[in-house]
Design an enzyme around this catalytic site. Structure first.
Site, PDB file in Angstrom:
ATOM      1  N   ARG A  89       0.744  -1.074   0.063  1.00  0.00           N
ATOM      2  CA  ARG A  89       0.099   0.046   0.229  1.00  0.00           C
ATOM      3  C   ARG A  89       0.648   1.143   0.107  1.00  0.00           C
ATOM      4  O   ARG A  89       0.304   2.123   0.003  1.00  0.00           O
ATOM      5  CB  ARG A  89      -1.166   0.046   1.296  1.00  0.00           C
ATOM      6  CG  ARG A  89      -2.179  -0.256   0.996  1.00  0.00           C
ATOM      7  CD  ARG A  89      -3.028  -0.413   2.323  1.00  0.00           C
ATOM      8  NE  ARG A  89      -4.337  -0.235   2.366  1.00  0.00           N
ATOM      9  CZ  ARG A  89      -5.288  -1.209   2.410  1.00  0.00           C
ATOM     10  NH1 ARG A  89      -5.056  -2.493   2.322  1.00  0.00           N
ATOM     11  NH2 ARG A  89      -6.634  -0.853   2.448  1.00  0.00           N
ATOM     12  N   ARG A 134     -17.102  -3.479  11.737  1.00  0.00           N
ATOM     13  CA  ARG A 134     -15.915  -2.808  11.766  1.00  0.00           C
ATOM     14  C   ARG A 134     -15.892  -1.386  11.988  1.00  0.00           C
ATOM     15  O   ARG A 134     -16.666  -0.644  11.087  1.00  0.00           O
ATOM     16  CB  ARG A 134     -15.393  -2.974  10.206  1.00  0.00           C
ATOM     17  CG  ARG A 134     -14.579  -4.312  10.218  1.00  0.00           C
ATOM     18  CD  ARG A 134     -14.194  -4.756   8.540  1.00  0.00           C
ATOM     19  NE  ARG A 134     -13.350  -3.601   8.063  1.00  0.00           N
ATOM     20  CZ  ARG A 134     -12.732  -3.699   6.779  1.00  0.00           C
ATOM     21  NH1 ARG A 134     -12.793  -4.679   6.099  1.00  0.00           N
ATOM     22  NH2 ARG A 134     -11.938  -2.830   6.576  1.00  0.00           N
ATOM     23  N   ARG A 146      -9.670   7.344   4.674  1.00  0.00           N
ATOM     24  CA  ARG A 146      -9.144   5.993   3.905  1.00  0.00           C
ATOM     25  C   ARG A 146      -8.894   6.352   2.608  1.00  0.00           C
ATOM     26  O   ARG A 146      -7.839   5.983   1.902  1.00  0.00           O
ATOM     27  CB  ARG A 146      -9.978   4.876   4.229  1.00  0.00           C
ATOM     28  CG  ARG A 146      -9.703   4.141   5.543  1.00  0.00           C
ATOM     29  CD  ARG A 146     -10.902   3.509   5.982  1.00  0.00           C
ATOM     30  NE  ARG A 146     -11.046   2.368   5.318  1.00  0.00           N
ATOM     31  CZ  ARG A 146     -12.157   1.307   5.404  1.00  0.00           C
ATOM     32  NH1 ARG A 146     -13.365   1.824   5.936  1.00  0.00           N
ATOM     33  NH2 ARG A 146     -12.088   0.314   4.591  1.00  0.00           N
TER      34      ARG A 146
HETATM   35  P1  B4P Z   1      -8.470  -3.734   4.096  1.00  0.00           P
HETATM   36  O1  B4P Z   1      -9.053  -4.957   5.111  1.00  0.00           O
HETATM   37  O2  B4P Z   1      -7.452  -4.101   3.058  1.00  0.00           O
HETATM   38  O3  B4P Z   1      -9.862  -3.310   3.567  1.00  0.00           O
HETATM   39  P2  B4P Z   1     -10.551  -2.279   2.441  1.00  0.00           P
HETATM   40  O4  B4P Z   1      -9.526  -1.720   1.551  1.00  0.00           O
HETATM   41  O5  B4P Z   1     -11.455  -1.540   3.282  1.00  0.00           O
HETATM   42  O6  B4P Z   1     -11.347  -3.422   1.592  1.00  0.00           O
HETATM   43  P3  B4P Z   1     -11.626  -4.414   0.602  1.00  0.00           P
HETATM   44  O7  B4P Z   1     -11.203  -3.479  -0.804  1.00  0.00           O
HETATM   45  O8  B4P Z   1     -10.840  -5.344   0.932  1.00  0.00           O
HETATM   46  O9  B4P Z   1     -12.860  -4.425   0.676  1.00  0.00           O
HETATM   47  P4  B4P Z   1     -14.079  -5.246  -0.356  1.00  0.00           P
HETATM   48  O10 B4P Z   1     -14.161  -4.502  -1.711  1.00  0.00           O
HETATM   49  O11 B4P Z   1     -14.037  -6.475  -0.042  1.00  0.00           O
HETATM   50  O12 B4P Z   1      -7.840  -2.662   4.968  1.00  0.00           O
HETATM   51  C1  B4P Z   1      -8.349  -2.316   6.326  1.00  0.00           C
HETATM   52  C2  B4P Z   1      -7.242  -0.850   6.883  1.00  0.00           C
HETATM   53  O13 B4P Z   1      -6.463  -1.882   7.480  1.00  0.00           O
HETATM   54  C3  B4P Z   1      -6.672  -0.019   6.127  1.00  0.00           C
HETATM   55  O14 B4P Z   1      -7.816   1.201   5.991  1.00  0.00           O
HETATM   56  C4  B4P Z   1      -5.458   0.365   6.796  1.00  0.00           C
HETATM   57  O15 B4P Z   1      -5.555   1.171   8.291  1.00  0.00           O
HETATM   58  C5  B4P Z   1      -5.062  -1.098   7.238  1.00  0.00           C
HETATM   59  N1  B4P Z   1      -4.254  -1.921   6.480  1.00  0.00           N
HETATM   60  C6  B4P Z   1      -4.505  -2.870   5.645  1.00  0.00           C
HETATM   61  N2  B4P Z   1      -3.355  -3.166   5.080  1.00  0.00           N
HETATM   62  C7  B4P Z   1      -2.379  -2.401   5.116  1.00  0.00           C
HETATM   63  C8  B4P Z   1      -1.153  -2.021   4.525  1.00  0.00           C
HETATM   64  N3  B4P Z   1      -0.673  -2.824   3.704  1.00  0.00           N
HETATM   65  N4  B4P Z   1      -0.446  -0.914   4.966  1.00  0.00           N
HETATM   66  C9  B4P Z   1      -0.866  -0.150   5.973  1.00  0.00           C
HETATM   67  N5  B4P Z   1      -2.260  -0.203   6.439  1.00  0.00           N
HETATM   68  C10 B4P Z   1      -2.762  -1.479   6.031  1.00  0.00           C
HETATM   69  O16 B4P Z   1     -15.548  -4.802   0.316  1.00  0.00           O
HETATM   70  C11 B4P Z   1     -16.297  -3.788   0.590  1.00  0.00           C
HETATM   71  C12 B4P Z   1     -17.533  -3.867   0.499  1.00  0.00           C
HETATM   72  O17 B4P Z   1     -18.077  -3.869  -0.966  1.00  0.00           O
HETATM   73  C13 B4P Z   1     -18.179  -5.255   1.074  1.00  0.00           C
HETATM   74  O18 B4P Z   1     -19.056  -4.921   1.686  1.00  0.00           O
HETATM   75  C14 B4P Z   1     -18.526  -5.990  -0.257  1.00  0.00           C
HETATM   76  O19 B4P Z   1     -19.643  -6.922   0.160  1.00  0.00           O
HETATM   77  C15 B4P Z   1     -19.001  -4.890  -1.030  1.00  0.00           C
HETATM   78  N6  B4P Z   1     -18.808  -5.325  -2.593  1.00  0.00           N
HETATM   79  C16 B4P Z   1     -17.513  -5.939  -3.135  1.00  0.00           C
HETATM   80  N7  B4P Z   1     -17.777  -6.136  -4.378  1.00  0.00           N
HETATM   81  C17 B4P Z   1     -19.158  -5.381  -4.772  1.00  0.00           C
HETATM   82  C18 B4P Z   1     -19.805  -5.287  -5.990  1.00  0.00           C
HETATM   83  N8  B4P Z   1     -19.402  -5.759  -7.184  1.00  0.00           N
HETATM   84  N9  B4P Z   1     -20.872  -4.469  -5.928  1.00  0.00           N
HETATM   85  C19 B4P Z   1     -21.508  -4.012  -5.020  1.00  0.00           C
HETATM   86  N10 B4P Z   1     -20.877  -4.294  -3.615  1.00  0.00           N
HETATM   87  C20 B4P Z   1     -19.773  -4.853  -3.677  1.00  0.00           C
END
Ligand code: B4P
Length: 191
Positions: A89, A134, A146
């Site tokens: 990231r 969450r 974010r």
């Molecule tokens: P992550 O757990 O990586 O989460 P995310 O970016 O929020 O989400 P993701 O992209 O995986 O979500 P998804 O689309 O599956 O990070 C959380 C936090 O951890 C960060 O903010 C940071 O603080 C920390 N962190 C993590 N990695 C890090 C790193 N490398 N360095 C530093 N900090 C780090 O899902 C989203 C929603 O959309 C779901 O409800 C899903 O059902 C829905 N959805 C998915 N596809 C869809 C579609 N086609 N249509 C409609 N809805 C959909």
């Protein structure tokens, strides 16, 4: 060894698509978000430190995340490949990952970058916040923080992989199955 990065802003579908991709391709899924949430739920020192950042929508410090990934790679010596979800990231995380993979002579095959509008991201994350428990999903200000972190620190990671011609842009809007098909088409060209 076949290694992929699934890339995109928060809520772009990385976690959702990773579940399907690991089932189809037999890759070991490494999600730094999941690893951090597991540390938080076990209230480890690392988890307590990470929670302070995640609750504000900020990235967790590089050294913490890189150390976690390094251990996860060592813990899976027999994996046929890794699917990195939410990592790297930052540019420093990308450089550290390159070094770790060089030791294993297993470079990144491609970075699949999901493209989703900001309006759709906020809608998805607020919806997930209604049920996920969450704390980083149920507050629009944290979600916006974010997205700002993504723009300021993470978007450049795609530029890093572009110099090696590894980036594949994939439209991340549509049904989950439609997006999965698009990803598989790109992966199959490279497998
Ligand atoms: P992550 O757990 O990586 O989460 P995310 O970016 O929020 O989400 P993701 O992209 O995986 O979500 P998804 O689309 O599956 O990070 C959380 C936090 O951890 C960060 O903010 C940071 O603080 C920390 N962190 C993590 N990695 C890090 C790193 N490398 N360095 C530093 N900090 C780090 O899902 C989203 C929603 O959309 C779901 O409800 C899903 O059902 C829905 N959805 C998915 N596809 C869809 C579609 N086609 N249509 C409609 N809805 C959909």
């Amino acid at each position: 060894m076949f290694n992929l990065i699934l890339f995109g802003p928060p809520g772009s579908g990385k976690g959702t698509q990773s579940e399907k991709l690991m089932a189809k391709y037999g890759l070991k899924h490494l999600s730094t978000g999941d690893l951090l949430r597991s540390e938080i739920s076990r209230q480890t020192p690392l988890g307590k430190e990470a929670q302070n950042f995640m609750d504000k929508g900020l990235l967790v410090p590089d050294e913490v995340v890189i150390g976690m990934i390094s251990s996860a790679l060592d813990d899976n010596p027999d994996a046929k490949g890794f699917l990195f979800d939410g990592f790297p990231r930052t540019s420093d995380q990308a450089k550290a990952l390159d070094k770790l993979l060089k030791l294993k002579e297993a470079p990144i095959a491609a970075m699949l970058a999901l493209e989703v509008s900001e309006e759709e991201l906020i809608k998805r994350l607020l919806k997930r916040g209604e049920t996920s428990g969450r704390s980083d999903d149920d507050n629009e200000n944290v979600i916006r923080a974010r997205i700002v972190e993504y723009r300021d620190k993470t978007a450049v990671v795609a530029d890093y992989y572009k110099q090696f011609d590894k980036v594949v842009m994939v439209k991340g809007e549509g049904t989950v199955d439609e997006i999965f098909e698009r990803l598989c088409t790109e992966i199959d060209k490279r497998a």
